[in-house]
Write an enzyme that holds these catalytic residues in place. Structure first.
Site, PDB file in Angstrom:
ATOM      1  N   ASP A 223     146.870 -11.262   7.930  1.00 14.42           N
ATOM      2  CA  ASP A 223     145.710 -10.383   7.808  1.00 14.42           C
ATOM      3  C   ASP A 223     146.087  -8.904   7.877  1.00 14.42           C
ATOM      4  O   ASP A 223     145.854  -8.259   8.902  1.00 14.42           O
ATOM      5  CB  ASP A 223     144.685 -10.704   8.900  1.00 14.42           C
ATOM      6  CG  ASP A 223     143.374  -9.957   8.693  1.00 14.42           C
ATOM      7  OD1 ASP A 223     143.179  -9.407   7.594  1.00 14.42           O
ATOM      8  OD2 ASP A 223     142.566  -9.929   9.631  1.00 14.42           O
TER       9      ASP A 223
ATOM     10  N   GLU B 184     135.690 -17.358   8.402  1.00 14.02           N
ATOM     11  CA  GLU B 184     135.126 -16.573   9.505  1.00 14.02           C
ATOM     12  C   GLU B 184     133.605 -16.686   9.575  1.00 14.02           C
ATOM     13  O   GLU B 184     132.888 -15.697   9.683  1.00 14.02           O
ATOM     14  CB  GLU B 184     135.563 -15.104   9.393  1.00 14.02           C
ATOM     15  CG  GLU B 184     137.070 -14.938   9.475  1.00 14.02           C
ATOM     16  CD  GLU B 184     137.551 -13.507   9.529  1.00 14.02           C
ATOM     17  OE1 GLU B 184     136.880 -12.625   8.952  1.00 14.02           O
ATOM     18  OE2 GLU B 184     138.602 -13.267  10.141  1.00 14.02           O
TER      19      GLU B 184
ATOM     20  N   GLU C 240     142.641  -0.751   9.336  1.00 19.31           N
ATOM     21  CA  GLU C 240     142.166  -1.608  10.426  1.00 19.31           C
ATOM     22  C   GLU C 240     143.241  -1.825  11.486  1.00 19.31           C
ATOM     23  O   GLU C 240     142.953  -1.801  12.680  1.00 19.31           O
ATOM     24  CB  GLU C 240     141.719  -2.956   9.846  1.00 19.31           C
ATOM     25  CG  GLU C 240     141.350  -3.968  10.918  1.00 19.31           C
ATOM     26  CD  GLU C 240     140.852  -5.298  10.361  1.00 19.31           C
ATOM     27  OE1 GLU C 240     140.737  -5.436   9.132  1.00 19.31           O
ATOM     28  OE2 GLU C 240     140.581  -6.192  11.180  1.00 19.31           O
TER      29      GLU C 240
HETATM   30  C1  GCV Z   1     135.317  -8.462   6.404  1.00 19.62           C
HETATM   31  C2  GCV Z   1     139.691  -9.530   9.115  1.00 19.62           C
HETATM   32  C3  GCV Z   1     138.810  -8.423   9.608  1.00 19.62           C
HETATM   33  C4  GCV Z   1     137.347  -8.708   9.317  1.00 19.62           C
HETATM   34  C5  GCV Z   1     137.204  -8.939   7.806  1.00 19.62           C
HETATM   35  C6  GCV Z   1     138.111 -10.098   7.404  1.00 19.62           C
HETATM   36  C7  GCV Z   1     138.068 -10.360   5.917  1.00 19.62           C
HETATM   37  O1  GCV Z   1     139.488 -10.680   9.873  1.00 19.62           O
HETATM   38  O2  GCV Z   1     139.029  -8.223  10.968  1.00 19.62           O
HETATM   39  O3  GCV Z   1     136.586  -7.625   9.753  1.00 19.62           O
HETATM   40  O4  GCV Z   1     135.866  -9.216   7.459  1.00 19.62           O
HETATM   41  O5  GCV Z   1     139.435  -9.790   7.761  1.00 19.62           O
HETATM   42  O6  GCV Z   1     138.958  -9.872   5.244  1.00 19.62           O
HETATM   43  O7  GCV Z   1     137.176 -11.042   5.445  1.00 19.62           O
END
Ligand code: GCV
Length: 695
Positions: A347, A274, A375
């Site tokens: 995720d 990411e 989340e």
């Molecule tokens: C910290 C998901 C979440 C992100 C998070 C990522 C991760 O994509 O939406 O906010 O980033 O996981 O675990 O690194």
């Protein structure tokens, strides 16, 4: 028994009367967490003397109500089988003895005793021995230096970086105490999307203050690092892990950290994921990157938790990428590297099968990462008790070495001998008065700690003890609310994404439904995951589809591959099926979808009645706040059902079964408006966001 040193603590009995025990109602704001029944709703900071033994002494002195005298005996390694953190409690009519090799073990024993006191666990004779299953039981805070918290729904960061090191808030010690009371012994203070500034001398000095506060509670501090720190902090032209200057940078930085924090735990790393920098930026592997950092930490006993959460937009199936990327590296990681793997392959969805990577790497240490912050499960607005979800993963059999190689046993290091084991939970803690935004979200922090100590504990046992300590031990309250908690995760799966559907959230906020959404990246688009079309719905991961089933050992590979044997709660995770596919109970897939959503919305609505039925056992403050959130949750559940069913109906062309309640929101409204969640990060602590217009 050889007792090399003896510390004797005399307990004063009957000092405290308790709201919980007496049934007396106190107005409280939830700040006392699960210490509520001990402390009568008053915040308590412990002794002036901050040695571990004095903390243990004070906890007994202030909160032990029994008649027996309590003594704590430090064994100083005389019973090696208890390890560094284990303890034994011996009960008799007049005395209770807590034995441990270490002061931290004694403190854990004291918290165990106090928990037993509040949950009817004190024995008149006999003994209990407790040894933690995982060595490192760690919270991961996704907190940023600017006080925002990524995926945080409980206010701003608890860590007031701008005030540290000068101003020290009492919450820091309260946090340490809460963690110690459930056996959490480590914390990563900053976000995995790491700001390089965390490793500057200025910030390390702030971190030192927190580490000093946490130490007597047995908690070690870790940090997330930004892999590009050599460039950002030292102005090097590269952060290549094989570059001599880069290696020197990390060796020097680690030496500096240990000179400030001598028991520093190590680093958590999100690399090449990411948008984060990583070794692949330089044509190197994850093993090259992890080993370079690990070598710098090794002389000090530090470890690297290297995350396997990696995926690229180009891949056919995101669920397969961790295995594809990490399996070729199996055996290449140094001994102080542990690969941190999310419970599922995508995720933190409300339901995923376990990540197949847990069954694959035979020469690499692995640890589970679960998400305590909600989340994808209604943020801090929805009551969802997460332990059943985590336990589902830990109890899953990987068949790595035949039957019984569960994720728990693999990661505890019992299938292959590890020599170091760990488990991580992404924290749901902020500066909200009640710490977690929703009073019931505290149960997930509590449950993470208890599970990390003992993954065998049942969801019911943990819910029961949390409720008794946090509210009251009156069975008229505990029984119905335990049932509500136990069903809550499955109910949320039902109203958000039943039968194996996943990743159908609106926008980047991950709160409301967005089954129609197409992002600029297909692997961020709900349509990529549900694949609803005239011919049916679901992601084909069979051997005729992406082939992801092949990442599981037999018999799972065949079980998931065959639509007849695939568990129905995962059927659309592994299969793309026609709308009129016949389910095991004889109904069509379409009807099963509608009925499952209906089940979810009915259940969420019923929480409100259950909560009303326990009105007299809960203080007004907490009862009202929870009630408001339950109303919101029931509305949201309906919105989820209407959005998903309304959208899918375009393709199925089928009517809602007559026993389902009619859709209440028009499809146009649903598409135009999203459930408002005021902010991607850190919405106002106790705000109840209204439905709103977010185009
Ligand atoms: C910290 C998901 C979440 C992100 C998070 C990522 C991760 O994509 O939406 O906010 O980033 O996981 O675990 O690194």
């Amino acid at each position: 028994m050889r007792i090399s040193e003896l510390t004797f603590i005399v307990a004063i009995a009957g000092m405290i009367s308790s709201c919980g025990k007496t049934g007396q109602l106190c107005d409280v704001n939830g700040h006392n967490l699960w210490f509520h029944s001990l402390s009568e709703g008053k915040a308590q900071i412990l002794s002036e003397d901050k040695s571990t033994m004095s903390i243990a002494d004070n906890e007994i002195h202030n909160y032990w109500k029994g008649k027996q005298t309590v003594s704590c005996l430090l064994l100083n390694d005389a019973e090696p089988e208890l390890g560094n953190e284990g303890y034994r409690i011996e009960f008799s009519k007049n005395d209770i003895h807590i034995y441990s090799n270490t002061e931290t073990g004694v403190l854990y024993g004291v918290y165990d005793l106090l928990r037993r006191q509040e949950t009817d666990g004190i024995m008149s004779d006999g003994q209990v021995t407790e040894i933690p299953a995982f060595d490192v039981r760690i919270l991961n805070h996704w907190d940023n230096p600017n006080l925002t918290v990524e995926r945080g729904f409980a206010g701003q960061s608890l860590w007031k970086w701008e005030e540290l090191p000068d101003r020290v808030r009492p919450e820091y010690e309260e946090y340490a105490r809460a963690n110690a009371s459930v056996g959490i012994n480590a914390t990563v203070l900053n976000n995995v999307n790491a700001d390089p500034c965390m490793l500057t001398p200025e910030y390390l000095e702030k971190v030192r203050v927190l580490a000093d506060i946490f130490r007597p509670y047995g908690i070690k501090v870790y940090l997330s690092l930004n892999f590009a720190a050599p460039k950002h902090l030292a102005g090097l032209g590269t952060s290549d892990p094989l570059d001599a200057d880069v290696i020197r940078f990390w060796n020097d930085k680690v030496a500096e950290i240990y000179s400030i924090i001598p028991d520093f735990g190590g680093f958590l790393v999100k690399a090449n994921s990411e948008g984060q920098s990583g070794p692949q930026d330089y044509g190197r592997t994850h093993a090259d990157g992890a080993n370079m950092i690990a070598d710098a930490l090794k002389p000090y006993g530090g470890i690297v938790m290297w995350r396997a959460f990696v995926y690229a937009a180009t891949a056919e199936d995101r669920a397969m990428q961790a295995v594809d990327e990490f399996m070729p590296l199996d055996g290449q990681f140094h001994s102080n590297v542990i690969i941190q793997i999310k419970n599922g392959p995508i995720d933190f969805q409300p339901r995923e099968p376990f990540s197949p990577l847990f069954g694959q790497m035979e020469k690499t240490k692995m640890m589970v990462e679960v998400q305590v912050t909600q989340e994808y499960l209604g943020h801090s607005n929805h009551l969802v008790y997460l332990h059943p979800m985590w336990k589902e993963c830990l109890d899953s059999d990987t068949y790595m070495r035949g039957e019984g190689s569960t994720v728990a046993k693999v990661t505890e290091g019992k299938v292959l001998k590890y020599g170091m084991s760990a488990i991580a939970g992404v924290a749901n803690i902020g500066d909200s008065v009640n710490w977690c935004g929703h009073h019931f979200a505290q149960a997930n922090w509590y449950a993470f700690g208890r599970m990390a100590w003992n993954p065998e504990l049942t969801s019911e046992q943990i819910a029961d003890e949390w409720l008794k300590q946090t509210f009251t031990d009156n069975s008229k309250f505990v029984r119905p609310i335990t049932e509500l908690m136990l069903a809550s995760r499955e109910n949320t799966v039902h109203y958000e994404m039943p039968l194996g559907l996943h990743h159908i959230f609106a926008g980047a906020g991950h709160y409301g439904p967005g089954p129609w959404e197409q992002s600029m990246r297909r692997d961020w688009s709900p349509t990529f995951y549900h694949k609803a079309a005239a011919d049916g719905i679901g992601f084909d991961r069979t051997m005729n589809g992406s082939g992801a089933v092949a990442q599981y050992h037999e018999p799972l590979k065949s079980l998931y591959d065959n639509v007849e044997t695939c568990p129905e709660e995962l059927i659309l995770w592994f299969h793309h099926l026609p709308w009129d596919y016949t389910m095991k109970n004889g109904e069509t897939l379409w009807n099963a979808l509608c009925h499952t959503y209906q089940h979810g919305i009915n259940a969420a609505a019923a929480y409100i009645d259950t909560w009303a039925s326990v009105r007299k056992y809960v203080d007004d403050w907490r009862w009202n706040q929870i009630n408001d959130k339950l109303i919101r949750q029931a509305k949201d559940a309906l919105w989820w059902r209407d959005a998903c069913i309304g959208y899918f109906q375009q393709f199925s062309g089928m009517e809602l079964p007559s026993d389902c309640s009619p859709v209440q929101h028009s499809y146009d409204d649903l598409r135009k408006f999203r459930l408002r969640i005021s902010n991607y990060e850190t919405p106002a602590p106790d705000a109840l966001p209204e439905y709103g217009l977010i185009k």
